[in-house]
Design a protein around this motif. Structure first.
Motif, PDB file in Angstrom:
ATOM      1  N   TYR A  84     -24.594  27.702  -5.213  1.00 37.44           N
ATOM      2  CA  TYR A  84     -25.852  27.227  -4.630  1.00 37.44           C
ATOM      3  C   TYR A  84     -26.790  28.380  -4.280  1.00 37.44           C
ATOM      4  O   TYR A  84     -27.997  28.308  -4.516  1.00 37.44           O
ATOM      5  CB  TYR A  84     -25.571  26.376  -3.384  1.00 37.44           C
ATOM      6  N   ILE A  85     -26.218  29.438  -3.710  1.00 37.91           N
ATOM      7  CA  ILE A  85     -27.032  30.596  -3.353  1.00 37.91           C
ATOM      8  C   ILE A  85     -27.611  31.221  -4.617  1.00 37.91           C
ATOM      9  O   ILE A  85     -28.809  31.523  -4.686  1.00 37.91           O
ATOM     10  CB  ILE A  85     -26.202  31.623  -2.540  1.00 37.91           C
TER      11      ILE A  85
ATOM     12  N   LYS B 110     -28.116  29.884  -7.596  1.00 34.89           N
ATOM     13  CA  LYS B 110     -29.104  29.001  -8.209  1.00 34.89           C
ATOM     14  C   LYS B 110     -30.451  29.113  -7.487  1.00 34.89           C
ATOM     15  O   LYS B 110     -31.506  29.222  -8.112  1.00 34.89           O
ATOM     16  CB  LYS B 110     -28.619  27.555  -8.181  1.00 34.89           C
ATOM     17  N   GLU B 111     -30.409  29.101  -6.169  1.00 34.88           N
ATOM     18  CA  GLU B 111     -31.636  29.176  -5.379  1.00 34.88           C
ATOM     19  C   GLU B 111     -32.334  30.520  -5.577  1.00 34.88           C
ATOM     20  O   GLU B 111     -33.554  30.573  -5.775  1.00 34.88           O
ATOM     21  CB  GLU B 111     -31.310  28.966  -3.898  1.00 34.88           C
TER      22      GLU B 111
ATOM     23  N   SER C 251     -33.815  30.932  -9.120  1.00 35.30           N
ATOM     24  CA  SER C 251     -35.002  30.096  -9.378  1.00 35.30           C
ATOM     25  C   SER C 251     -36.234  30.648  -8.671  1.00 35.30           C
ATOM     26  O   SER C 251     -37.346  30.211  -8.957  1.00 35.30           O
ATOM     27  CB  SER C 251     -34.741  28.656  -8.944  1.00 35.30           C
ATOM     28  N   GLY C 252     -36.048  31.615  -7.759  1.00 32.70           N
ATOM     29  CA  GLY C 252     -37.185  32.116  -6.990  1.00 32.70           C
ATOM     30  C   GLY C 252     -37.586  33.554  -7.275  1.00 32.70           C
ATOM     31  O   GLY C 252     -38.482  34.079  -6.623  1.00 32.70           O
TER      32      GLY C 252
ATOM     33  N   PRO D 272     -37.050  30.941   4.884  1.00 33.70           N
ATOM     34  CA  PRO D 272     -36.361  30.450   3.685  1.00 33.70           C
ATOM     35  C   PRO D 272     -37.267  30.408   2.449  1.00 33.70           C
ATOM     36  O   PRO D 272     -36.770  30.375   1.328  1.00 33.70           O
ATOM     37  CB  PRO D 272     -35.910  29.041   4.089  1.00 33.70           C
ATOM     38  N   GLU D 273     -38.560  30.442   2.671  1.00 33.16           N
ATOM     39  CA  GLU D 273     -39.489  30.415   1.545  1.00 33.16           C
ATOM     40  C   GLU D 273     -39.579  31.758   0.832  1.00 33.16           C
ATOM     41  O   GLU D 273     -40.059  31.838  -0.300  1.00 33.16           O
ATOM     42  CB  GLU D 273     -40.894  29.970   2.015  1.00 33.16           C
TER      43      GLU D 273
ATOM     44  N   ILE E  78     -37.494  34.020  -0.763  1.00 33.28           N
ATOM     45  CA  ILE E  78     -36.221  34.338  -1.405  1.00 33.28           C
ATOM     46  C   ILE E  78     -36.208  35.793  -1.876  1.00 33.28           C
ATOM     47  O   ILE E  78     -35.188  36.472  -1.776  1.00 33.28           O
ATOM     48  CB  ILE E  78     -35.976  33.394  -2.610  1.00 33.28           C
TER      49      ILE E  78
ATOM     50  N   ASP F 186     -28.057  22.942   2.298  1.00 32.59           N
ATOM     51  CA  ASP F 186     -29.221  23.679   1.830  1.00 32.59           C
ATOM     52  C   ASP F 186     -28.918  25.179   1.780  1.00 32.59           C
ATOM     53  O   ASP F 186     -27.859  25.641   2.199  1.00 32.59           O
ATOM     54  CB  ASP F 186     -30.441  23.384   2.713  1.00 32.59           C
ATOM     55  N   PHE F 187     -29.870  25.932   1.253  1.00 35.55           N
ATOM     56  CA  PHE F 187     -29.731  27.368   1.048  1.00 35.55           C
ATOM     57  C   PHE F 187     -29.341  28.104   2.330  1.00 35.55           C
ATOM     58  O   PHE F 187     -28.418  28.916   2.335  1.00 35.55           O
ATOM     59  CB  PHE F 187     -31.051  27.917   0.481  1.00 35.55           C
TER      60      PHE F 187
END
Length: 185
Positions: free
Chosen positions: A24-25, A27-28, A31-32, A89-90, A92, A156-157
């Motif tokens: 998950y980490i 992937k997040e 993607s950023g 969190p925005e 990354i 979530d992240f």
């Protein structure tokens, strides 16, 4: 009954947490950020490996007494990066940069010191061979368990970052205890 090996237990817990959160980490983060950022991070990490490996080969006797301090610093730095991810969190990219700095300066030194610690705990070639094989098996089993948990974790992240930080802190507590015990022996 044989006493459990603390290094193997550290591997088990750290790998369970890591493999449960990493998909998950990763992937997040991926993607950023851009591919150029990832390439730059790889270059910086590799320079860190080359530099600190050479330093530890030359100054291991002077650096090793600070091993436990490095483990504590990694815990504190991990808490700081997790706090950053919690409140931003925005962003990354900045988390990725902070995590890279943490790895290059602190984690890399812990890995180098861990090589010496392992050599102290398993002084013969046969003991190191047995440990390495056992460690690979424990790591694989923990990865299966953690990856299976990842299938059901839908956090979530930020929560994943905190779980990964907890796993790293558990790993460091094991290694601090192993280090302190090795200093007494």
């Amino acid at each position: 009954m044989k006493k459990p090996d603390a290094m193997l237990m550290a591997t088990f817990f750290a790998d369970c947490f890591y493999s449960a959160t990493y998909p998950y980490i990763y992937k997040e983060i991926m993607s950023g950020i851009s591919g150029e950022t990832v390439a730059t991070q790889q270059i910086v990490n590799c320079i860190s490996v080359i530099l600190f490996s050479a330093l530890w080969n030359r100054f291991s006797d002077r650096l090793f007494p600070f091993y436990a301090v490095l483990c504590v610093l990694e815990c504190l730095a991990g808490l700081c990066t997790s706090l950053y991810a919690t409140f931003h969190p925005e962003n990354i990219l900045m988390y990725y940069v902070l995590d890279t700095i943490l790895f290059c300066l602190i984690t890399r030194n812990i890995i180098c010191g861990g090589v010496r610690l392992r050599a102290m705990c398993y002084p013969t070639e046969q003991q190191r061979e047995h440990f390495d094989n056992s460690n690979n098996a424990v790591s694989a089993a923990a990865t299966i368990i953690g990856s299976a948990a990842a299938l059901f974790l839908h956090l979530d992240f930020v929560h994943m970052i905190w779980l990964a930080t907890l796993g790293n802190m558990i790993d460091n507590v094991f290694y601090i205890n192993i280090f302190l015990k090795s200093r007494k022996d």
